[in-house]
Scaffold this motif. Structure first.
Motif, PDB file in Angstrom:
ATOM      1  N   GLY A 114      59.727  50.775  45.274  1.00  0.00           N
ATOM      2  CA  GLY A 114      60.999  50.866  44.575  1.00  0.00           C
ATOM      3  C   GLY A 114      61.948  49.716  44.802  1.00  0.00           C
ATOM      4  N   GLY A 115      61.552  48.716  45.582  1.00  0.00           N
ATOM      5  CA  GLY A 115      62.413  47.561  45.800  1.00  0.00           C
ATOM      6  C   GLY A 115      62.272  46.544  44.677  1.00  0.00           C
ATOM      7  N   ASP A 116      62.817  45.344  44.915  1.00  0.00           N
ATOM      8  CA  ASP A 116      62.762  44.305  43.894  1.00  0.00           C
ATOM      9  C   ASP A 116      61.358  43.753  43.710  1.00  0.00           C
ATOM     10  N   ARG A 117      60.613  43.676  44.798  1.00  0.00           N
ATOM     11  CA  ARG A 117      59.275  43.096  44.698  1.00  0.00           C
ATOM     12  C   ARG A 117      58.276  44.119  44.170  1.00  0.00           C
ATOM     13  N   PRO A 118      57.348  43.661  43.328  1.00  0.00           N
ATOM     14  CA  PRO A 118      56.374  44.602  42.759  1.00  0.00           C
ATOM     15  C   PRO A 118      55.413  45.125  43.816  1.00  0.00           C
ATOM     16  N   ALA A 119      54.945  46.334  43.628  1.00  0.00           N
ATOM     17  CA  ALA A 119      53.917  46.896  44.487  1.00  0.00           C
ATOM     18  C   ALA A 119      52.574  46.273  44.125  1.00  0.00           C
ATOM     19  N   VAL A 120      51.790  45.949  45.138  1.00  0.00           N
ATOM     20  CA  VAL A 120      50.445  45.432  44.924  1.00  0.00           C
ATOM     21  C   VAL A 120      49.472  46.615  45.011  1.00  0.00           C
ATOM     22  N   VAL A 121      48.782  46.900  43.924  1.00  0.00           N
ATOM     23  CA  VAL A 121      47.864  48.036  43.851  1.00  0.00           C
ATOM     24  C   VAL A 121      46.437  47.515  44.004  1.00  0.00           C
ATOM     25  N   ALA A 122      45.751  47.953  45.061  1.00  0.00           N
ATOM     26  CA  ALA A 122      44.399  47.503  45.361  1.00  0.00           C
ATOM     27  C   ALA A 122      43.388  48.423  44.680  1.00  0.00           C
ATOM     28  N   VAL A 123      42.571  47.860  43.811  1.00  0.00           N
ATOM     29  CA  VAL A 123      41.597  48.621  43.033  1.00  0.00           C
ATOM     30  C   VAL A 123      40.203  48.226  43.523  1.00  0.00           C
ATOM     31  N   HIS A 124      39.530  49.164  44.181  1.00  0.00           N
ATOM     32  CA  HIS A 124      38.294  48.834  44.884  1.00  0.00           C
ATOM     33  C   HIS A 124      37.091  48.736  43.962  1.00  0.00           C
ATOM     34  N   GLY A 125      35.990  48.275  44.554  1.00  0.00           N
ATOM     35  CA  GLY A 125      34.758  48.065  43.808  1.00  0.00           C
ATOM     36  C   GLY A 125      33.859  49.278  43.799  1.00  0.00           C
ATOM     37  N   GLY A 126      32.604  49.021  43.508  1.00  0.00           N
ATOM     38  CA  GLY A 126      31.593  50.052  43.418  1.00  0.00           C
ATOM     39  C   GLY A 126      30.780  49.867  42.140  1.00  0.00           C
ATOM     40  N   PRO A 127      31.006  50.706  41.117  1.00  0.00           N
ATOM     41  CA  PRO A 127      31.858  51.892  41.151  1.00  0.00           C
ATOM     42  C   PRO A 127      31.355  52.903  42.180  1.00  0.00           C
ATOM     43  N   GLY A 128      32.288  53.564  42.815  1.00  0.00           N
ATOM     44  CA  GLY A 128      31.918  54.584  43.776  1.00  0.00           C
ATOM     45  C   GLY A 128      32.156  54.195  45.221  1.00  0.00           C
ATOM     46  N   SER A 129      32.839  53.077  45.455  1.00  0.00           N
ATOM     47  CA  SER A 129      33.186  52.715  46.827  1.00  0.00           C
ATOM     48  C   SER A 129      34.499  53.408  47.201  1.00  0.00           C
ATOM     49  N   THR A 130      35.170  52.911  48.231  1.00  0.00           N
ATOM     50  CA  THR A 130      36.458  53.458  48.667  1.00  0.00           C
ATOM     51  C   THR A 130      37.407  52.324  49.020  1.00  0.00           C
ATOM     52  N   HIS A 131      38.628  52.693  49.347  1.00  0.00           N
ATOM     53  CA  HIS A 131      39.669  51.709  49.637  1.00  0.00           C
ATOM     54  C   HIS A 131      39.471  50.983  50.959  1.00  0.00           C
ATOM     55  N   ASP A 132      38.665  51.538  51.871  1.00  0.00           N
ATOM     56  CA  ASP A 132      38.669  51.100  53.263  1.00  0.00           C
ATOM     57  C   ASP A 132      38.488  49.600  53.432  1.00  0.00           C
ATOM     58  N   TYR A 133      37.525  49.015  52.731  1.00  0.00           N
ATOM     59  CA  TYR A 133      37.226  47.605  52.946  1.00  0.00           C
ATOM     60  C   TYR A 133      38.333  46.680  52.442  1.00  0.00           C
ATOM     61  N   LEU A 134      39.266  47.222  51.665  1.00  0.00           N
ATOM     62  CA  LEU A 134      40.412  46.445  51.192  1.00  0.00           C
ATOM     63  C   LEU A 134      41.670  46.670  52.030  1.00  0.00           C
ATOM     64  N   LEU A 135      41.560  47.410  53.118  1.00  0.00           N
ATOM     65  CA  LEU A 135      42.738  47.704  53.942  1.00  0.00           C
ATOM     66  C   LEU A 135      43.476  46.461  54.434  1.00  0.00           C
ATOM     67  N   PRO A 136      42.805  45.337  54.726  1.00  0.00           N
ATOM     68  CA  PRO A 136      43.563  44.160  55.165  1.00  0.00           C
ATOM     69  C   PRO A 136      44.642  43.709  54.200  1.00  0.00           C
ATOM     70  N   LEU A 137      44.575  44.110  52.926  1.00  0.00           N
ATOM     71  CA  LEU A 137      45.640  43.748  51.993  1.00  0.00           C
ATOM     72  C   LEU A 137      46.974  44.374  52.387  1.00  0.00           C
ATOM     73  N   ALA A 138      46.929  45.416  53.223  1.00  0.00           N
ATOM     74  CA  ALA A 138      48.163  46.054  53.670  1.00  0.00           C
ATOM     75  C   ALA A 138      49.065  45.079  54.422  1.00  0.00           C
ATOM     76  N   ARG A 139      48.504  43.977  54.925  1.00  0.00           N
ATOM     77  CA  ARG A 139      49.314  42.951  55.597  1.00  0.00           C
ATOM     78  C   ARG A 139      50.424  42.411  54.707  1.00  0.00           C
ATOM     79  N   LEU A 140      50.230  42.488  53.401  1.00  0.00           N
ATOM     80  CA  LEU A 140      51.244  41.977  52.484  1.00  0.00           C
ATOM     81  C   LEU A 140      52.581  42.688  52.662  1.00  0.00           C
TER      82      LEU A 140
END
Length: 318
Positions: free
Chosen positions: A47-73
């Motif tokens: 809800g702030g000025d900067r846009p939210a970065v939405v991580a869309v994982h691969g697969g199809p059928g994988s999960t978010h876990d391997y993209l967790l390092p993006l949380a550093r943003l």
């Protein structure tokens, strides 16, 4: 992202972070989608000025876990949303669903629903990795008003082209590896230890060159191994044989409609080869392409500091 096989996990796997610190989640939960639930994780404040970065994982059928390092943003001021696509991870599993249930349109609708439910549809950036790349490109081509930027990472624009390149990469494997693959594919013995070991040669070259395999990557591997429903329906038995509903899927005709700033990312040794990625550069006006020289399919895990620097630079320019 390839179908994981538990028995080809490297023996030296240790479950420790790979050179990065992942911030704690600010919020976790689920949102209603049709008659199901989509699991999400938010790092930082929406809800702030900067846009939210939405991580869309691969697969199809994988999960978010391997993209967790993006949380550093989030430490740099951009809130980050991870989610598990329907059928995997923390979202509703549907192991008995008809294969025809799993469509590109289903996952586009789920993404739209997530953006609206979290209140970020008016200000967001999409990061699509592997299968998530063409999914995000398809979304972007519709011209959503709130999309501020698009990152397509290690992703096919056309699955027929992907298959052509997979065949080429296979042809460069050692002869004994190729012979083992062909022998077991002819027999249908995809779970034989020799076949899995031969596939592991490919994974080590073109999927993840980091040793040991990072914890977050192993986590997603095990999740899809435990429920490969979506992968089998949309892809097929493995990377080399895309016989599911994606076998003819392409977003090339959609790409000229994308008018948001776009960053393309791939690794020098990536299974998403330059031929696989090039349609994005050719058809998305103004797209910028960065190739990570010491990475395969997962530069965010293989070269995490350089990856973070490139991504932050792109976000600052929006």
């Amino acid at each position: 992202m390839p179908l994981p096989f538990q028995r080809v996990l490297p023996e030296e796997v240790v479950f420790v972070p790979f050179g990065t610190r992942v911030p704690l989640a600010s919020t976790k939960g689920t949102v209603a989608f049709r008659d199901y639930r989509t699991w999400y994780r938010v790092t930082g404040e929406l809800g702030g000025d900067r846009p939210a970065v939405v991580a869309v994982h691969g697969g199809p059928g994988s999960t978010h876990d391997y993209l967790l390092p993006l949380a550093r943003l989030a430490d740099d001021g951009w809130p980050v949303v991870h989610y598990d696509q329907l059928g995997n991870g923390g979202s509703t599993h549907l192991p008995d669903a008809d294969p025809a249930f799993w469509t590109v349109e289903l996952f586009l609708e789920e993404l739209d629903n997530l953006l609206t439910s979290l209140g970020i549809a008016d200000n967001y950036v999409l990061f699509g990795q592997s299968w998530g790349g063409p999914l995000c490109a398809k979304h972007a081509a519709a011209g959503p008003a709130g999309l501020r930027g698009l990152v397509v990472a290690n992703a096919p624009a056309s699955y027929p082209i992907w298959l052509q390149e997979m065949a080429r990469l296979r042809a460069d494997l050692p002869r004994e590896t190729q012979e083992a693959l062909l022998r077991h594919e002819a027999a249908g013995t995809y779970d034989d230890r020799e076949y899995l070991a031969a596939m592991r040669v490919f994974y080590d070259r073109h999927v993840c060159r980091a040793r040991p395999w990072p914890r977050d990557f192993v986590s997603s591997y095990m999740e899809i191994y435990n429920d490969p429903t979506v992968y089998y329906a949309m892809n097929g038995p493995n990377e080399f044989h895309v016989i599911g509903s994606l076998k003819d899927f392409s977003v090339i005709d959609d790409l000229p409609a994308i008018d948001t700033p776009t960053l393309l990312l791939s690794g020098r040794y990536d299974e998403a080869t330059p031929t696989v990625m090039r349609p994005y550069e050719e058809h998305v006006k103004g797209a910028r392409w960065e190739i990570f020289e010491n990475s395969a399919h997962l530069p965010h895990l293989e070269e995490p500091e350089l990856f973070h620097e490139v991504l932050v630079d792109f976000l600052k320019g929006l």
